[in-house]
Scaffold this motif. Structure first.
Motif, PDB file in Angstrom:
ATOM      1  N   UNK A   1       0.834  -1.194   0.000  1.00 57.59           N
ATOM      2  CA  UNK A   1       0.000   0.000   0.000  1.00 57.59           C
ATOM      3  C   UNK A   1       0.872   1.248   0.000  1.00 57.59           C
ATOM      4  N   UNK A   2       0.497   2.235  -0.793  1.00 61.98           N
ATOM      5  CA  UNK A   2       1.215   3.493  -0.869  1.00 61.98           C
ATOM      6  C   UNK A   2       2.463   3.471  -1.735  1.00 61.98           C
ATOM      7  N   UNK A   3       2.760   2.341  -2.378  1.00 64.82           N
ATOM      8  CA  UNK A   3       3.965   2.267  -3.206  1.00 64.82           C
ATOM      9  C   UNK A   3       3.777   3.047  -4.503  1.00 64.82           C
ATOM     10  N   UNK A   4       4.846   3.680  -4.954  1.00 71.26           N
ATOM     11  CA  UNK A   4       4.831   4.371  -6.254  1.00 71.26           C
ATOM     12  C   UNK A   4       5.398   3.482  -7.347  1.00 71.26           C
ATOM     13  N   UNK A   5       5.842   2.276  -7.001  1.00 65.51           N
ATOM     14  CA  UNK A   5       6.401   1.347  -7.987  1.00 65.51           C
ATOM     15  C   UNK A   5       5.301   0.419  -8.490  1.00 65.51           C
ATOM     16  N   UNK A   6       5.289   0.183  -9.799  1.00 63.11           N
ATOM     17  CA  UNK A   6       4.295  -0.715 -10.378  1.00 63.11           C
ATOM     18  C   UNK A   6       4.643  -2.169 -10.058  1.00 63.11           C
ATOM     19  N   UNK A   7       5.906  -2.539 -10.266  1.00 62.42           N
ATOM     20  CA  UNK A   7       6.365  -3.900 -10.008  1.00 62.42           C
ATOM     21  C   UNK A   7       7.571  -3.859  -9.083  1.00 62.42           C
ATOM     22  N   UNK A   8       7.884  -4.985  -8.463  1.00 59.12           N
ATOM     23  CA  UNK A   8       9.054  -5.062  -7.607  1.00 59.12           C
ATOM     24  C   UNK A   8      10.333  -4.814  -8.410  1.00 59.12           C
ATOM     25  N   UNK A   9      11.258  -4.113  -7.795  1.00 61.21           N
ATOM     26  CA  UNK A   9      12.577  -3.904  -8.386  1.00 61.21           C
ATOM     27  C   UNK A   9      13.605  -4.282  -7.337  1.00 61.21           C
ATOM     28  N   UNK A  10      14.534  -5.137  -7.718  1.00 63.34           N
ATOM     29  CA  UNK A  10      15.589  -5.586  -6.810  1.00 63.34           C
ATOM     30  C   UNK A  10      16.884  -4.903  -7.232  1.00 63.34           C
ATOM     31  N   UNK A  11      17.515  -4.186  -6.292  1.00 64.05           N
ATOM     32  CA  UNK A  11      18.711  -3.414  -6.606  1.00 64.05           C
ATOM     33  C   UNK A  11      19.898  -3.908  -5.798  1.00 64.05           C
ATOM     34  N   UNK A  12      20.961  -4.275  -6.503  1.00 59.05           N
ATOM     35  CA  UNK A  12      22.227  -4.589  -5.847  1.00 59.05           C
ATOM     36  C   UNK A  12      23.250  -3.600  -6.398  1.00 59.05           C
ATOM     37  N   UNK A  13      24.171  -3.209  -5.574  1.00 62.36           N
ATOM     38  CA  UNK A  13      25.099  -2.137  -5.930  1.00 62.36           C
ATOM     39  C   UNK A  13      26.534  -2.616  -6.106  1.00 62.36           C
ATOM     40  N   UNK A  14      26.862  -3.773  -5.573  1.00 58.74           N
ATOM     41  CA  UNK A  14      28.223  -4.287  -5.688  1.00 58.74           C
ATOM     42  C   UNK A  14      28.282  -5.345  -6.786  1.00 58.74           C
ATOM     43  N   UNK A  15      29.276  -5.217  -7.635  1.00 55.92           N
ATOM     44  CA  UNK A  15      29.436  -6.168  -8.732  1.00 55.92           C
ATOM     45  C   UNK A  15      29.566  -7.603  -8.218  1.00 55.92           C
ATOM     46  N   UNK A  16      30.154  -7.765  -7.041  1.00 53.30           N
ATOM     47  CA  UNK A  16      30.346  -9.107  -6.475  1.00 53.30           C
ATOM     48  C   UNK A  16      29.022  -9.780  -6.101  1.00 53.30           C
ATOM     49  N   UNK A  17      27.912  -9.028  -6.068  1.00 54.62           N
ATOM     50  CA  UNK A  17      26.602  -9.590  -5.730  1.00 54.62           C
ATOM     51  C   UNK A  17      25.829 -10.054  -6.958  1.00 54.62           C
ATOM     52  N   UNK A  18      26.391  -9.911  -8.139  1.00 53.31           N
ATOM     53  CA  UNK A  18      25.643 -10.221  -9.348  1.00 53.31           C
ATOM     54  C   UNK A  18      26.426 -11.133 -10.279  1.00 53.31           C
ATOM     55  N   UNK A  19      25.659 -11.995 -10.941  1.00 49.48           N
ATOM     56  CA  UNK A  19      26.252 -12.886 -11.926  1.00 49.48           C
ATOM     57  C   UNK A  19      25.312 -12.921 -13.135  1.00 49.48           C
ATOM     58  N   UNK A  20      25.817 -12.507 -14.262  1.00 46.83           N
ATOM     59  CA  UNK A  20      25.034 -12.510 -15.489  1.00 46.83           C
ATOM     60  C   UNK A  20      24.786 -13.957 -15.904  1.00 46.83           C
ATOM     61  N   UNK A  21      23.513 -14.300 -16.065  1.00 52.49           N
ATOM     62  CA  UNK A  21      23.147 -15.668 -16.458  1.00 52.49           C
ATOM     63  C   UNK A  21      22.772 -15.760 -17.928  1.00 52.49           C
TER      64      UNK A  21
END
Length: 99
Positions: free
Chosen positions: A70-90
């Motif tokens: 309730x009260x969100x301005x986002x339409x869909x969930x968005x997951x944000x990570x900021x460190x390259x070590x937290x992400x792996x391109x699949x």
């Protein structure tokens, strides 16, 4: 167009419901940011698969109204990570977008 499917290590997410363009990293004590959207895939249709021996939840359901956004301005969930070590391109998905 191109779409990237990234595996992200979310850790402890900080949840927001309004855009905050000042975020350059996850707040202290958090590993990522979850922008909670008003819609989400129906959780009843979620399936769990194994990737590299780890159970991963895959949302497959049709869009439904999120009860806890309730009260969100986002339409869909968005997951944000900021460190390259937290992400792996699949996957990289190439597609044509026609209007």
């Amino acid at each position: 167009g191109l779409m990237f499917l990234v595996e992200g290590a979310m850790g402890r997410p900080n949840e927001i419901r309004r855009d905050d363009s000042s975020l350059k990293r996850a707040p202290n004590g958090f590993d990522s940011v979850l922008a909670r959207g008003r819609q989400q895939p129906d959780p009843a249709a979620e399936e769990t698969i194994q990737i590299d021996g780890v159970s991963v939840a895959v949302p497959l359901g049709r869009p439904t109204q999120a009860a806890d956004a309730s009260g969100s301005t986002f339409h869909q969930n968005e997951h944000l990570v900021y460190r390259e070590s937290q992400q792996r391109l699949r996957y990289i998905i190439a597609f044509e977008w026609t209007y």
